[in-house]
Design a protein around this motif. Structure first.
Motif, PDB file in Angstrom:
ATOM      1  N   ALA A 121       0.835  -1.200   0.000  1.00 46.17           N
ATOM      2  CA  ALA A 121       0.000   0.000   0.000  1.00 46.17           C
ATOM      3  C   ALA A 121       0.873   1.255   0.000  1.00 46.17           C
ATOM      4  O   ALA A 121       0.670   2.176  -0.798  1.00 46.17           O
ATOM      5  CB  ALA A 121      -0.924   0.001   1.216  1.00 46.17           C
ATOM      6  N   ASP A 122       1.861   1.273   0.885  1.00 45.41           N
ATOM      7  CA  ASP A 122       2.758   2.426   0.964  1.00 45.41           C
ATOM      8  C   ASP A 122       3.522   2.597  -0.349  1.00 45.41           C
ATOM      9  O   ASP A 122       3.677   3.712  -0.853  1.00 45.41           O
ATOM     10  CB  ASP A 122       3.728   2.236   2.138  1.00 45.41           C
ATOM     11  N   TYR A 124       2.551   1.633  -3.273  1.00 44.05           N
ATOM     12  CA  TYR A 124       1.594   2.035  -4.322  1.00 44.05           C
ATOM     13  C   TYR A 124       1.423   3.556  -4.325  1.00 44.05           C
ATOM     14  O   TYR A 124       1.372   4.191  -5.381  1.00 44.05           O
ATOM     15  CB  TYR A 124       0.271   1.328  -4.058  1.00 44.05           C
ATOM     16  N   VAL A 125       1.367   4.146  -3.129  1.00 42.94           N
ATOM     17  CA  VAL A 125       1.239   5.603  -3.030  1.00 42.94           C
ATOM     18  C   VAL A 125       2.548   6.283  -3.434  1.00 42.94           C
ATOM     19  O   VAL A 125       2.561   7.197  -4.261  1.00 42.94           O
ATOM     20  CB  VAL A 125       0.841   6.040  -1.604  1.00 42.94           C
ATOM     21  N   ARG A 126       3.665   5.822  -2.863  1.00 45.66           N
ATOM     22  CA  ARG A 126       4.952   6.508  -3.095  1.00 45.66           C
ATOM     23  C   ARG A 126       5.417   6.411  -4.545  1.00 45.66           C
ATOM     24  O   ARG A 126       6.088   7.308  -5.062  1.00 45.66           O
ATOM     25  CB  ARG A 126       6.040   5.917  -2.188  1.00 45.66           C
ATOM     26  N   TRP A 130      -0.678   4.965  -7.689  1.00 45.95           N
ATOM     27  CA  TRP A 130      -2.046   5.308  -7.276  1.00 45.95           C
ATOM     28  C   TRP A 130      -2.529   6.543  -8.032  1.00 45.95           C
ATOM     29  O   TRP A 130      -3.588   6.526  -8.659  1.00 45.95           O
ATOM     30  CB  TRP A 130      -2.102   5.531  -5.760  1.00 45.95           C
ATOM     31  N   SER A 131      -1.728   7.620  -7.984  1.00 43.00           N
ATOM     32  CA  SER A 131      -2.151   8.853  -8.661  1.00 43.00           C
ATOM     33  C   SER A 131      -2.228   8.645 -10.172  1.00 43.00           C
ATOM     34  O   SER A 131      -3.004   9.305 -10.850  1.00 43.00           O
ATOM     35  CB  SER A 131      -1.227  10.015  -8.297  1.00 43.00           C
ATOM     36  N   LEU A 133      -3.452   6.082 -11.508  1.00 46.47           N
ATOM     37  CA  LEU A 133      -4.604   5.178 -11.699  1.00 46.47           C
ATOM     38  C   LEU A 133      -4.190   3.822 -12.252  1.00 46.47           C
ATOM     39  O   LEU A 133      -4.974   3.151 -12.924  1.00 46.47           O
ATOM     40  CB  LEU A 133      -5.659   5.812 -12.613  1.00 46.47           C
ATOM     41  N   MET A 139      -3.564  -4.582  -4.313  1.00 48.97           N
ATOM     42  CA  MET A 139      -4.469  -3.715  -3.564  1.00 48.97           C
ATOM     43  C   MET A 139      -5.934  -4.163  -3.639  1.00 48.97           C
ATOM     44  O   MET A 139      -6.808  -3.452  -3.167  1.00 48.97           O
ATOM     45  CB  MET A 139      -4.328  -2.257  -4.043  1.00 48.97           C
TER      46      MET A 139
ATOM     47  N   PRO B 264      -6.592  10.830  -6.164  1.00 53.69           N
ATOM     48  CA  PRO B 264      -5.514   9.976  -5.653  1.00 53.69           C
ATOM     49  C   PRO B 264      -4.134  10.627  -5.671  1.00 53.69           C
ATOM     50  O   PRO B 264      -3.132   9.931  -5.756  1.00 53.69           O
ATOM     51  CB  PRO B 264      -5.555   8.806  -6.640  1.00 53.69           C
ATOM     52  N   THR B 271       5.435  12.088  -0.162  1.00 55.76           N
ATOM     53  CA  THR B 271       5.879  10.724  -0.490  1.00 55.76           C
ATOM     54  C   THR B 271       7.394  10.580  -0.377  1.00 55.76           C
ATOM     55  O   THR B 271       7.899   9.464  -0.354  1.00 55.76           O
ATOM     56  CB  THR B 271       5.425  10.304  -1.904  1.00 55.76           C
ATOM     57  N   LEU B 278       2.054   5.599   4.345  1.00 54.23           N
ATOM     58  CA  LEU B 278       0.991   6.078   3.468  1.00 54.23           C
ATOM     59  C   LEU B 278       0.210   4.905   2.890  1.00 54.23           C
ATOM     60  O   LEU B 278       0.799   3.944   2.400  1.00 54.23           O
ATOM     61  CB  LEU B 278       1.611   6.884   2.318  1.00 54.23           C
ATOM     62  N   PRO B 280      -3.334   4.006   0.275  1.00 54.51           N
ATOM     63  CA  PRO B 280      -4.156   4.654  -0.757  1.00 54.51           C
ATOM     64  C   PRO B 280      -5.663   4.585  -0.472  1.00 54.51           C
ATOM     65  O   PRO B 280      -6.395   3.975  -1.250  1.00 54.51           O
ATOM     66  CB  PRO B 280      -3.776   3.876  -2.022  1.00 54.51           C
TER      67      PRO B 280
END
Lengths: 314, 314
Positions: A121-122, A124-126, A130-131, A133, A139, B264, B271, B278, B280
């Protein structure tokens, strides 16, 4: 003149400060005592401080003919040859329960992080996925804690604290232990039956000959492909190659590990896996548990040098 | 003929399966309805399904003159202009509490992972630095949970579940909420007083105009350099630039975040930080909470089409 204490294991200096204020410390920094100190120095040693997981054999004891007390920093004492110590009239002490809350916390941390895939998860964001898409198979929704069956192997102080924490997450808690305890959780008469029932197996049993490799390929298979194992006890309780195989071929879903068969070594086959969360044996590693463990060490050493029984004897 | 439901937000297909079995779905995939469907199609729409955080303005409502029900998937409904809906006689429904356990679990996961530095711990093992005996400043002992003061901001269903879980870790729990609740935790009359008292601030308050940027630079300063903030509510509750500044200059120790100001999107400045964990927006993202949320959606839609009041109205 302060009494002499030999430091038998390798400890961070910060953990020795309070002992240095009270005793004269002879620090081996984890080397063999006779490689660091002369026989006449060792012959003056009456007490040693060690880490419970560090092997402490009869031969090592015989390097210090006047040795009367082996004091372990922490709850464990599995490295100490208790029979050899008893034969030589050496008292063995530890720090029972001093780190139990801290270790139970790491167990729950690892359980939550593995089942909710926190590392993925971390990442995926970093990573920006995620941003951007970008879909992430890691996930996809997973089973959470609500109604989950959590099995606790061992119902000592740490096992009880794990069970109490886990129950707060609206789970069902079961346990296996040599004997039934007066606790509000379902008792299973065998580890096999517990592994068959639960989807997370929390290992909180004391290390020893009777628990060595207790969690083997058979137990992991019973845990099953939706199952997780969390170990905060000792690496010896799990058959580590069997665990790596089960994680690699997805016989089980994942693992959270704070302890390993040969610390500080964690096998490459394990550290390469995405479905594990690994911590470097930090279960008891909080400020408050170090203070509590140090209090036990100091009380044990001061009692010994005063000619009294160890207040926290094994 | 099944009733028509317009899907207003972008949802994974897997979450729509049960709705597709009951209704005819017109899926915008998150685009503007009038960019995807003709006016005559939109004029036949009586009900929409949306995500609570997605902006749903008066103008959007007016694209569907017969719209009678806006059903949110999840607990939140902060994106819906409730006044505009009321003026048009549109009922608004949600899924109260359906994901509360799952969201509370992520809050505790983030709290434990940040305070025990789980990401750094995993990296220390995987990188080989642990086996190489390389010192790691990040792995110095930290304060654990025992006796820690944890503040919960908001005492709705999620706040209560967070508090109950956290109390199991032998902590002290305090809370701030508009009104005092019948709960066994210390009440603080202001958010400032709670932040001053606690070392972990868990944000569980409902998003809205009254809570927008409630956690600002002043609150973070009161939390202090040993303090952590965990947010599983909505990004709007924190002043995100102030949080990034506080994390960067170590006004606070760390943060665990499941929600962001503009999802997102997570800012690069965030980050890049080592002292954050973090995720998502996966708080409600478990199999069992999706089933529970879908149950609420179906009950709301079926009641509406049967001419009844929504069972889970806002």
């Amino acid at each position: 003149m302060p009494e002499k204490v030999l430091i038998y294991s390798r400890f961070p200096k910060a953990q020795m400060v309070r002992f240095g204020e009270r005793f004269e410390l002879l620090d081996t920094a984890g080397k063999r005592p006779n490689d660091v100190f002369a026989p006449e120095q060792l012959s003056g040693i009456h007490a040693v401080l060690t880490a419970g997981g560090t092997p402490f054999s009869a031969e090592a004891m015989d390097l210090m003919p006047k040795l009367g007390a082996i004091v372990c920093y922490g709850t464990g004492y599995d490295g100490v040859d208790l029979a050899a110590a008893a034969k030589r009239g050496i008292a063995v002490g530890h720090s029972p329960g001093a780190n139990a809350a801290s270790v139970a916390d790491i167990a729950v941390t690892l359980m939550l992080a593995t089942t909710r895939r926190l590392l993925a998860a971390d990442d995926y964001v970093r990573s920006g996925n995620w941003s951007g898409l970008k879909p992430s198979p890691m996930m996809r929704p997973q089973a959470g804690m609500l109604g989950r069956k959590v099995g606790v192997y061992g119902m000592g102080e740490i096992g009880r604290k794990i069970a109490a924490r886990v129950a707060g997450f609206e789970t069902e808690v079961g346990y296996f232990s040599r004997s039934r305890h007066d606790v509000p959780y379902q008792y299973f008469p065998t580890l096999e039956a517990l592994a068959e029932w639960c989807s997370v197996l929390m290992i909180a049993v004391r290390a020893g000959a009777d628990t060595n490799h207790a969690v083997d390929a058979g137990i992991l298979k019973k845990l099953g492909k939706e199952g997780y194992v969390v170990n905060i006890s000792r690496g010896s309780v799990i058959d580590e190659p069997a665990l790596i195989a089960a994680l690699t071929d997805q016989t089980i879903a994942g693992a959270g590990l704070d302890v390993y068969a040969r610390e500080p070594h964690a096998p490459d086959a394990l550290t390469a896996l995405p479905n594990v969360v690994l911590s470097p044996h930090i279960g008891g590693h909080t400020l408050e548990s170090h203070v509590a463990m140090q209090n036990c060490v100091i009380e044990n050493l001061e009692a010994y040098f005063a000619g009294k029984a160890l207040p926290y004897a094994v």
